[in-house]
Scaffold this motif. Structure first.
Motif, PDB file in Angstrom:
ATOM      1  N   ARG A 130     -84.671  31.816  69.112  1.00 27.58           N
ATOM      2  CA  ARG A 130     -84.846  30.590  68.324  1.00 27.58           C
ATOM      3  C   ARG A 130     -86.170  29.906  68.643  1.00 27.58           C
TER       4      ARG A 130
ATOM      5  N   TYR B 150     -86.569  21.179  75.286  1.00 26.98           N
ATOM      6  CA  TYR B 150     -85.505  21.126  74.279  1.00 26.98           C
ATOM      7  C   TYR B 150     -84.509  20.024  74.636  1.00 26.98           C
TER       8      TYR B 150
ATOM      9  N   THR C  36     -73.446  21.949  72.256  1.00 32.24           N
ATOM     10  CA  THR C  36     -74.322  22.182  71.110  1.00 32.24           C
ATOM     11  C   THR C  36     -74.731  20.841  70.529  1.00 32.24           C
TER      12      THR C  36
ATOM     13  N   LEU D  84     -88.212  22.992  68.103  1.00 29.49           N
ATOM     14  CA  LEU D  84     -86.937  23.636  67.771  1.00 29.49           C
ATOM     15  C   LEU D  84     -85.807  22.617  67.830  1.00 29.49           C
TER      16      LEU D  84
ATOM     17  N   LYS E 133     -85.843  20.452  64.793  1.00 29.59           N
ATOM     18  CA  LYS E 133     -85.340  21.217  63.642  1.00 29.59           C
ATOM     19  C   LYS E 133     -83.815  21.286  63.659  1.00 29.59           C
ATOM     20  N   GLU E 134     -83.240  21.578  64.830  1.00 30.00           N
ATOM     21  CA  GLU E 134     -81.794  21.760  64.899  1.00 30.00           C
ATOM     22  C   GLU E 134     -81.046  20.434  64.840  1.00 30.00           C
TER      23      GLU E 134
ATOM     24  N   GLU F  57     -80.937  19.804  61.155  1.00 28.73           N
ATOM     25  CA  GLU F  57     -79.974  20.702  60.513  1.00 28.73           C
ATOM     26  C   GLU F  57     -78.538  20.232  60.753  1.00 28.73           C
ATOM     27  N   ALA F  58     -78.345  19.465  61.842  1.00 24.27           N
ATOM     28  CA  ALA F  58     -77.013  18.934  62.152  1.00 24.27           C
ATOM     29  C   ALA F  58     -76.801  17.541  61.564  1.00 24.27           C
TER      30      ALA F  58
END
Length: 454
Positions: free
Chosen positions: A84, A102, A139, A249, A252-253, A256-257
């Motif tokens: 990723r 991250y 997560t 990253l 981005k995630e 997306e969530a």
């Protein structure tokens, strides 16, 4: 002394401090180390130079780093996470501080969602709590769901896996990778060991305050804005790519969530330049553009230099890689945090591997700045506590500069250091620096201390 496997180490102890003590007591080496053959002289490094990209500076001596060992804060990274991160930057050669970068972004976003506000003061009050609750979520999507519903949770992500933050806003425990360079001047991943450090009991378990933001009823709030104050240039430029990629990253995630408070998170990139003046300029741009959370700086000295202005502006700052012990008690008004562990833990890890290899005469070459001086002194203290005589330890410091002249500084700074080490007859040489450590190694080779192809 042959290095033990990571499984044996972790199984024998629960804290790296105990491992260090055991190594010191169990050594069979004599107290006065004499000169050894050049093949027995070993380099050691720290997080500032233990990377594949560091070896690229020594292409003219393709095996000079063979056998060099060192440490860096490093949790075993899954192939999925690496994939990723590389989807953001396919050219990455390393993942140093990728997990910490991250997680720095993620915990700030969770703190904003938990506090129902993107205001820096609210985020600061929630940051420790999102890492120390009772219910684990691992997560971004699961943790954001818990935060949106007001449920208790604690984030366990990439680097923040063992435990959460202390009351100083830094990891209470961490994992370190013991890395080894192979004959091609790159890290031999097959030889990497992982050891734990710190104490999970030092988590701050106090409950965070109730959400105080104005978005308690849900719906869209103002967009959370990050500023990435990480090294693109300067002595740590080679360490910057994985940090930028991992931070982006996470952005981005998160989006997306579903983003934070109903809005996509936005980001602005900056360069800390591994230089206080460059970093201060970037900080001013962030402040003027309305950034809520600054991720950085990369180096401890640069972080220390900009914290006062960040605090004055009332912004949150989270460094993924500033490790100096000095920052633990720095007057930051509760606005500075870090996902990287303090150097007191890394010092124990470095001292341990030196002791395990049976060395009794050690030279430490360090940058004369917050990072270099602090880590060098920590290692010396731990080696002394482990049984090495003070007379068998030598610390040599050199001027910390933004850029080094390979010719002028080789003569002015590094050749004299190499001469002192040669006279001292150390068998272990620890390099606490950034990319300029390559110039130190070249000086040591030129002085005949280490064979260029050893």
């Amino acid at each position: 002394m042959r290095a033990r496997s990571a499984k044996a180490i972790v199984g024998a102890i629960t804290a790296i401090g105990l491992l260090l003590t055991a190594s010191g007591c169990g050594s069979t080496a004599q107290s006065d180390g004499g000169a050894q053959p050049k093949s027995d002289i070993r380099f050691y490094g720290s997080d500032g130079n233990m990377a594949n990209s560091f070896g690229e500076a020594l292409k003219d001596s393709p095996a000079v780093l063979a056998g060099m060992k060192g440490t860096t804060p490093l949790t075993p990274l899954s192939e999925d996470f690496k994939r990723r991160v590389k989807s953001i930057d396919s050219s990455l050669a390393d993942f140093n501080y990728a997990g910490e970068s991250y997680d720095a972004v993620v915990v700030a976003a969770l703190a904003a969602e938990a506090g129902k506000s993107v205001e820096s003061s609210s985020i600061a009050k929630q940051l420790i709590g999102v890492t120390t609750g009772d219910n684990v979520c691992d997560t971004i999507a699961a943790c954001l769901t818990a935060a949106r519903s007001g449920k208790d949770f604690k984030y366990r992500g990439i680097s923040l896996r063992r435990s959460g933050f202390t009351d100083a806003g830094e990891p209470s425990s961490a994992m370190y990778g013991v890395l080894n360079f192979g004959r091609n001047n790159t890290i031999d991943e097959a030889k990497t060991e992982f050891v734990g450090a710190g104490d999970e009991k030092n988590e701050n378990k106090a409950a965070p305050p109730p959400a105080s933001g104005g978005n308690k009823g849900g719906g869209k709030g103002p967009a959370l804005k990050f500023g990435l104050l990480l090294p693109k240039t300067g002595a740590l430029a080679f360490q910057g790519p994985p940090m930028f990629a991992a931070a982006k990253l996470a952005i981005k995630e998160i989006n997306e969530a579903g983003g934070v408070l109903g809005q996509p998170v936005v980001v602005e990139e900056g360069d800390d330049g591994t230089n206080p003046d460059v970093a201060k300029t970037a900080v001013e741009k962030f402040i003027n553009s309305g950034v809520h959370v600054i991720i950085g700086a990369g180096a401890s000295g640069v972080s220390k230099a900009v914290i006062p202005r960040v605090v004055q502006a009332g912004k949150v700052m989270i460094s993924p890689s500033a490790t100096s012990d000095e920052l633990t008690k720095f007057d930051d008004k509760g606005l500075f945090f870090r996902t990287s562990p303090p150097d007191m833990l890394q010092a124990k890890a470095i001292a341990n591997i030196i002791m395990r290899d049976g060395h009794t005469k050690v030279a430490i070459v360090a940058r004369d700045d917050t990072y270099g001086s602090g880590l060098a002194e920590g290692v010396r203290n731990d080696l002394t506590a482990a049984g090495i005589k003070a007379s068998n330890l030598l610390i040599l410091k050199y001027e910390a500069k933004d850029n080094y002249d390979p010719k002028a500084d080789a003569t002015k700074l590094f050749a004299p250091i190499a001469g002192q080490i040669k006279s001292f007859e150390a068998t272990a040489i620890l390099l606490v620096g950034f990319d300029e450590s390559a110039l130190v190694i070249k000086a040591l080779v030129a002085a005949g201390i280490k064979e260029p192809s050893a």
